[in-house]
Design an enzyme around this catalytic site. Structure first.
Site, PDB file in Angstrom:
ATOM      1  N   HIS A 382     -28.336  48.206  17.512  1.00 46.84           N
ATOM      2  CA  HIS A 382     -28.472  47.351  16.322  1.00 46.84           C
ATOM      3  C   HIS A 382     -29.750  47.637  15.530  1.00 46.84           C
ATOM      4  O   HIS A 382     -30.215  46.779  14.784  1.00 46.84           O
ATOM      5  CB  HIS A 382     -28.418  45.879  16.711  1.00 46.84           C
ATOM      6  CG  HIS A 382     -27.187  45.506  17.478  1.00 46.84           C
ATOM      7  ND1 HIS A 382     -25.918  45.666  16.967  1.00 46.84           N
ATOM      8  CD2 HIS A 382     -27.029  45.013  18.741  1.00 46.84           C
ATOM      9  CE1 HIS A 382     -25.032  45.262  17.875  1.00 46.84           C
ATOM     10  NE2 HIS A 382     -25.667  44.882  18.948  1.00 46.84           N
ATOM     11  N   VAL A 410     -29.444  41.975  20.319  1.00 49.20           N
ATOM     12  CA  VAL A 410     -29.882  43.052  21.197  1.00 49.20           C
ATOM     13  C   VAL A 410     -30.011  42.467  22.598  1.00 49.20           C
ATOM     14  O   VAL A 410     -30.693  41.462  22.800  1.00 49.20           O
ATOM     15  CB  VAL A 410     -31.226  43.640  20.740  1.00 49.20           C
ATOM     16  CG1 VAL A 410     -31.722  44.692  21.723  1.00 49.20           C
ATOM     17  CG2 VAL A 410     -31.090  44.241  19.344  1.00 49.20           C
TER      18      VAL A 410
END
Length: 547
Positions: A382, A410
């Site tokens: 990400h 995350v």
């Protein structure tokens, strides 16, 4: 150990004297000092993944004792959960009836049952009663092999006129059946004030329903929070038919005629039962993540999230349960939606600007924002995914001197130095990624600055919203998409599952502690700890002078 400080911020001499006067002794029981943000910015520090641990664990089976429906009668309440409304009111939510899964499903009639809460300040003495509303929802897939779902009856009741710092006892259900829950209790939070704060505020994200999730929630409950904030990605119901459970290893291979991935809705019910020992006693505030999108063939999204959770959207003037705000003692929370319009021309931005303009820092000194995806992130996963959102909203949060910004997405832990616009700034927010709750997708271990681990600008594109990848224009990473070492704004990072606890001491100091799952087996052990220190006299807000 916490990371060592690097070169200190340059602070004018008169303010150094002020800071010296207001500094409190920050010591552990053993005499070891706890670092503060005044010691920063810190030299970037990384604790690599412990190879003796597993990167993940399996989903709990749907018939696991903590997930099974335990009530003999479907009329009895289950999945009971509390949520804050205003400083003197709380939502009580629960589910009755049986959900139905199959090709042809018929919704239950929510008008045939009552939604009642009896409550009072003494055990067994319920002097107050409130009624609310009930609803059902469906998740539909008109494709061969996919299962439709219609929920049980979801009840939401608002109880108000509550006194601060008070224990209440309550039962919920339908007294006409009769089908009322057992007696449960909760403690109200203090009223907004610069001198009153919740005992402990727990933060956790990306939970799911794995064995790691079990450790996370058990550990969190042992830490005795008075409020729980979940930063998105709650159940991972949309993963259960593939990576979770015993479903297809390749969803599109097994269901080639289904353009939409099925989300296995019974996992929502299982998650509600799993969380009830916590959420029936402690208010839980949530914000949506990407795993809550759950598109249906008709184009409907976020149906489970929207129907199951009561949030103070109307109370905070947003009129959307995708973004809202609330007060918890002397802390004002802003819950931001990353999967709805966040552009400066949109409704969410207009609401945020209005909400922040009303914050009185003499009453709620601490200003905390949460969202699902992080704006600052040094993991490969990400990386820069929500750079568009940062570019649209960060300046407004900076102008109003938001103190801490929590995110998930995350599946690891990371704490940043104070930062604004990728520049170390003593008046910037402390960003913390806490998306390490324990879901089926395993912990993230790769960093964007590791050799050959920098993703391409087109790798991380959000499900909703645009993509705005950028190369850095100054500093050691000038002209690059990724740093070649841990960025100077990343103070500490570690790949482990866990949760965090924020203990606000007063209008200046808040102790942040990150508890790793492996620490549950060790006394007085933690993964990261620091005092976050507000400096209102240094960081005068350009947006408001009410400090």
């Amino acid at each position: 150990m916490p990371p060592a400080p690097a070169t200190s911020f340059i602070i004018p001499t008169p303010l150094l004297m002020l800071i010296a006067v207001t500094t409190m002794p920050l010591l552990l029981a053993g005499g070891e000092s706890i670092p503060t943000t005044l010691d920063g910015p810190f030299k970037p520090s990384t604790r690599r993944f412990d190879p003796s641990l597993r990167r993940g664990s399996d989903d709990l089976p749907i018939d696991h004792p903590r997930l099974r429906k335990s009530n003999v009668s479907s009329d009895l309440p289950e999945q009971i959960a509390l949520a804050l409304s205003t400083p003197s009111s709380i939502w009580v939510s629960w589910v009755t009836g049986d959900a139905v899964v199959g090709k042809d499903v018929k919704p239950l009639d929510a008008t045939l049952v009552s939604s009642e809460v009896w409550y009072g300040k003494e055990k067994g003495n319920y002097t107050l009663k409130k009624k609310g509303n009930a609803t059902v929802y469906s998740q539909l897939y008109p494709f061969d092999g996919l299962l439709n779902y219609t929920s049980g009856i979801i009840h939401h009741v608002l109880i108000d006129g509550l006194e601060p710092d008070t224990k209440y006892y309550y039962r919920c259900g339908d007294s006409s059946v009769p089908a009322m829950s057992e007696e449960i209790s909760f403690d109200t939070l203090p009223l907004p004030s610069k001198d009153s704060y919740p005992h402990r505020i727990a933060f956790v994200g990306d939970l799911g329903l794995t064995s790691n999730t079990t450790t996370t929630i058990d550990h969190l409950m042992d830490n005795d929070p008075s409020l729980v904030v979940i930063v998105g990605d709650l159940t991972y119901a949309n993963q259960y038919r593939t990576t979770g459970g015993k479903g297809a290893s390749c969803f599109s291979c097994s269901f080639p005629d289904a353009p939409i991935r099925e989300t296995y809705q019974p996992r929502w019910d299982a998650w509600g039962r799993f969380m009830e020992p916590l959420t029936s006693k402690v208010p839980m505030m949530v914000i949506e993540g990407n795993h809550e999108i759950e598109p249906q063939a008709s184009g409907v999204t976020f149906k489970s999230y929207s129907e199951r959770f009561a949030v103070p959207s109307t109370e905070s003037g947003s009129n959307s349960n995708f973004y809202y705000s609330f007060d918890a003692g002397g802390v004002h929370f802003v819950m931001l939606g990353a999967y709805v319009d966040y552009n400066q021309t949109g409704a969410q931005y207009a609401w945020l600007k209005e909400d922040l303009s009303k914050v009185d820092r003499s009453v709620t000194p601490w200003l905390v924002a949460t969202m699902h995806p992080p704006w600052y992130n040094s993991y490969s996963s990400h990386y820069q995914e929500f750079e568009c959102m940062r570019q649209e909203m960060e300046e407004l949060l900076y102008q109003h001197r938001v103190d801490i910004i929590f995110a998930g997405h995350v599946h690891a832990y990371e704490r940043m130095n104070r930062i604004y616009n990728y520049t170390l700034d003593p008046c910037g927010a402390v960003y913390i990624t806490i998306g390490d709750g324990g879901n089926i997708e395993k912990v993230d271990v790769d960093f964007a600055d590791d050799p050959e681990k920098c993703p391409s600008p087109g790798d991380n594109v959000p499900e909703i919203g645009g993509s705005c990848p950028l190369n850095f224009t100054s500093g050691p990473a000038k002209g690059k998409f990724c740093w070649d070492r841990q960025p100077d704004w990343s103070a500490f990072r570690e790949s482990s599952f866990g949760h965090g606890i924020l203990e606000v001491m007063n209008s200046t100091y808040a102790l942040w502690t990150w508890h790793r799952n492996q620490d549950v087996y060790k006394d007085d052990s933690y993964g990261d700890q620091i005092y976050i220190v507000r400096q209102p006299n240094l960081c005068i807000s350009p947006a408001t002078s009410r400090y």
